[in-house]
Design a protein around this motif. Sequence first.
Motif, short mmCIF file in Angstrom:
data_model
loop_
_atom_site.label_atom_id
_atom_site.label_comp_id
_atom_site.label_asym_id
_atom_site.label_seq_id
_atom_site.Cartn_x
_atom_site.Cartn_y
_atom_site.Cartn_z
N ASN A 1 8.44 -2.97 3.22
CA ASN A 1 7.10 -3.53 3.04
C ASN A 1 7.23 -5.02 2.71
O ASN A 1 8.33 -5.56 2.62
CB ASN A 1 6.32 -2.76 1.98
CG ASN A 1 6.93 -2.90 0.59
OD1 ASN A 1 7.52 -3.93 0.27
ND2 ASN A 1 6.81 -1.87 -0.22
N SER B 1 10.63 -6.98 1.87
CA SER B 1 11.16 -7.95 2.84
C SER B 1 11.51 -9.25 2.15
O SER B 1 12.58 -9.81 2.34
CB SER B 1 10.13 -8.26 3.92
OG SER B 1 9.77 -7.11 4.58
N THR C 1 11.09 1.22 7.10
CA THR C 1 10.92 -0.24 7.26
C THR C 1 10.48 -0.83 5.92
O THR C 1 9.90 -0.15 5.08
CB THR C 1 9.88 -0.58 8.33
OG1 THR C 1 8.77 0.29 8.14
CG2 THR C 1 10.43 -0.43 9.73
N GLU D 1 21.15 -1.08 10.41
CA GLU D 1 20.04 -0.14 10.31
C GLU D 1 19.82 0.62 11.61
O GLU D 1 19.58 1.82 11.62
CB GLU D 1 18.76 -0.88 9.90
CG GLU D 1 18.87 -1.44 8.49
CD GLU D 1 17.57 -2.04 7.97
OE1 GLU D 1 17.49 -2.27 6.76
OE2 GLU D 1 16.66 -2.31 8.79
N GLU D 2 19.97 -0.12 12.73
CA GLU D 2 19.80 0.51 14.03
C GLU D 2 20.90 1.56 14.26
O GLU D 2 20.64 2.65 14.77
CB GLU D 2 19.84 -0.56 15.13
CG GLU D 2 19.48 -0.08 16.52
CD GLU D 2 18.07 0.50 16.62
OE1 GLU D 2 17.19 0.01 15.88
OE2 GLU D 2 17.88 1.44 17.40
N ARG E 1 20.18 4.70 12.45
CA ARG E 1 19.13 5.50 13.10
C ARG E 1 19.65 6.19 14.35
O ARG E 1 19.26 7.31 14.66
CB ARG E 1 17.94 4.60 13.46
CG ARG E 1 17.15 4.10 12.27
CD ARG E 1 15.92 3.32 12.73
NE ARG E 1 15.30 2.64 11.61
CZ ARG E 1 15.24 1.31 11.48
NH1 ARG E 1 15.77 0.54 12.41
NH2 ARG E 1 14.67 0.77 10.43
N ASN F 1 15.93 -6.94 14.77
CA ASN F 1 15.20 -5.68 14.84
C ASN F 1 14.44 -5.53 16.15
O ASN F 1 14.45 -4.49 16.79
CB ASN F 1 14.17 -5.62 13.69
CG ASN F 1 14.74 -4.89 12.51
OD1 ASN F 1 15.67 -4.10 12.68
ND2 ASN F 1 14.21 -5.14 11.34
N THR G 1 15.29 -2.67 19.02
CA THR G 1 14.31 -1.65 19.36
C THR G 1 14.08 -1.62 20.87
O THR G 1 14.04 -0.56 21.50
CB THR G 1 12.98 -1.93 18.64
OG1 THR G 1 13.27 -2.34 17.32
CG2 THR G 1 12.09 -0.71 18.61
N SER H 1 20.16 -5.88 10.65
CA SER H 1 19.30 -5.13 11.57
C SER H 1 20.15 -4.20 12.42
O SER H 1 19.73 -3.09 12.75
CB SER H 1 18.49 -6.09 12.45
OG SER H 1 19.33 -6.77 13.35
N TYR I 1 17.01 -11.29 10.87
CA TYR I 1 16.68 -9.89 10.63
C TYR I 1 15.52 -9.43 11.52
O TYR I 1 15.60 -8.38 12.17
CB TYR I 1 16.35 -9.67 9.16
CG TYR I 1 16.07 -8.24 8.82
CD1 TYR I 1 17.08 -7.29 8.90
CD2 TYR I 1 14.80 -7.84 8.44
CE1 TYR I 1 16.83 -5.96 8.61
CE2 TYR I 1 14.54 -6.51 8.14
CZ TYR I 1 15.55 -5.58 8.23
OH TYR I 1 15.31 -4.28 7.95
N THR I 2 14.46 -10.21 11.58
CA THR I 2 13.29 -9.77 12.35
C THR I 2 13.58 -9.81 13.85
O THR I 2 13.26 -8.86 14.58
CB THR I 2 12.06 -10.66 12.05
OG1 THR I 2 12.46 -12.02 12.15
CG2 THR I 2 11.51 -10.41 10.67
#
Lengths: 279, 259
Positions: free
Chosen positions: A10, A14, A8, A95-96, A99, A179, A183, A92, A175-176
């Motif tokens: 920092n 960001s 993630t 990135e997911e 993962r 995410n 999740t 986002s 983005y936030t």
Amino acid sequence: MQTWTVPTLNKRQSRKRYWSFFWRSYAIQASWNYEGQMNLGFLYGIAPVIDRIYGDGTPASLEAKKDAYRRHLAFYNCTPQTSSFVLGVASSMEEEYARNPTSFDPNSINAVKSSLMGPLSGVGDSFFQGTIKVLAFGLGVNFARKGSILGPILAVLISFVPAFLVTYYGGKLGYTAGNKFLTKLTKAGIMDRAMYLVTIVGLMVIGSMIASMIGITTPIHMGKAFSLQKTLDTIFPQMIPLAFTFVMYWLLQKKVTTGWILVICIVSGLVLSPLGIFK
Amino acid sequence: MLVKAILLGLVGVLGNLDSRFLGRTNLEQPLVMGAFVGLVLGDLTKGLIVGASLELVFMGMANIGAAAPPDLVLGSVIATSFAILSHTNAQTALTIALPVAILGQMIGIVLRMFMSTFNRWAAADIDAGKFAKARRLHILWGLLLNVSMYFILIFLSIYFGTGVVKVVVKAIPTWLTNALTLASKILPAFGFALLMQTMLTKKTVVYLLIGFFITAYGNLSVIAVAIFAVLLVLVLNEILPKKNVATTTEQNDDDLEEL
């Protein structure tokens, strides 16, 4: 399938990323083209995110990176100011996907982009081009007529401030929020289902864009009594754009290379228009 | 004149960069372009006044929804320059600038058509692992092509006068203009087909058609369709067999996000 660790960001990283969304949304039209419209701009916008995920230089990461780059060559068109939001959401998702490559369908990334770009262009254009611009330049013209330099300065300032806020905070929000939702979905184990439903929204929006953004018609008529376009419209309107899209789709399914289809598009324009078949 | 022509060309470059690189902050508008032209030609007041008139003229054109409105940046830079250089008013100057603005519009269509090939080149670069080269197609070559068109057209019209351009515009047959317009409408159909390719299955083609027919028959906007789509998906979420019943609320959150 290999999974990737995506640390993630920092606080400093960001902020750097949100600025990158900002500038790259602003530059999204640099290579605007009829086929993909702002697709290369979107790829340019999301490239730093992809490079960071698949940056370790192993052959596996290189292949994954190629796939990700190819993914974002897909058609894209949205107001620059609201594009940063889409960039944020798509980042986002990338990135997911890195993962959890097994439970995440990468095609849903383009489905989400398609679902967002139509409505956000509508809202973005009517807000920035409709409201803000008219306001800014209505005021600016009044000053400038009297020979005051304040006219253009005010007009640009009024144009810039809301655009800046929407672009910068839009990217951050996309983005936030992206995410957070992703999740949640992963934890609940309903990613597959969500991906499927998102694809439905994407396809409906694409269907709507085919009906509203192509606009090919036929000028064929016999006297004043018969116009082919009117007859087609009584069956169903926008039949020709739909037909063209499905012909292109069929060519793609037939594995005709995209370079040839591009040639076909341009040549058919040059032939069908002078023959008076389409306009 | 050489220096002035170069500087005015650069004003046009700034106007073009506005939409290509600066998110359309409205620097391209006639009012702003007029002020810059006024500064370059040493008559700011006249630049402002002509810019203001042109702003109103172009606003009117946008409202009429003219099929292919003449290019905004070319029209305003060249018209303001002529208004100042030959002491005429904005409207007269605009008629002189119009051929260039129309020519610019046409070259623009060809340029955007040509840049469709960038997609092939980018794909080839990505296959070869040349990622930076693929990015440069957008941020370097895309920008350079756009910007040079504006620079060259403005430079030539200021340096040689618009007479030459007028001859060129007259020489372009209407059938060619129409043919290029049709080709520029077919290309997006190809773009949509490429996009559908990754998502469409026999099972989901029905949703594409629902979206299409809502807009085709009902004339409803893409926003309306997106709202219906989200609502439909919420309903589907209730109907479709659930593997995990306890988690539907989060699901809804995600779908609402699409709005």
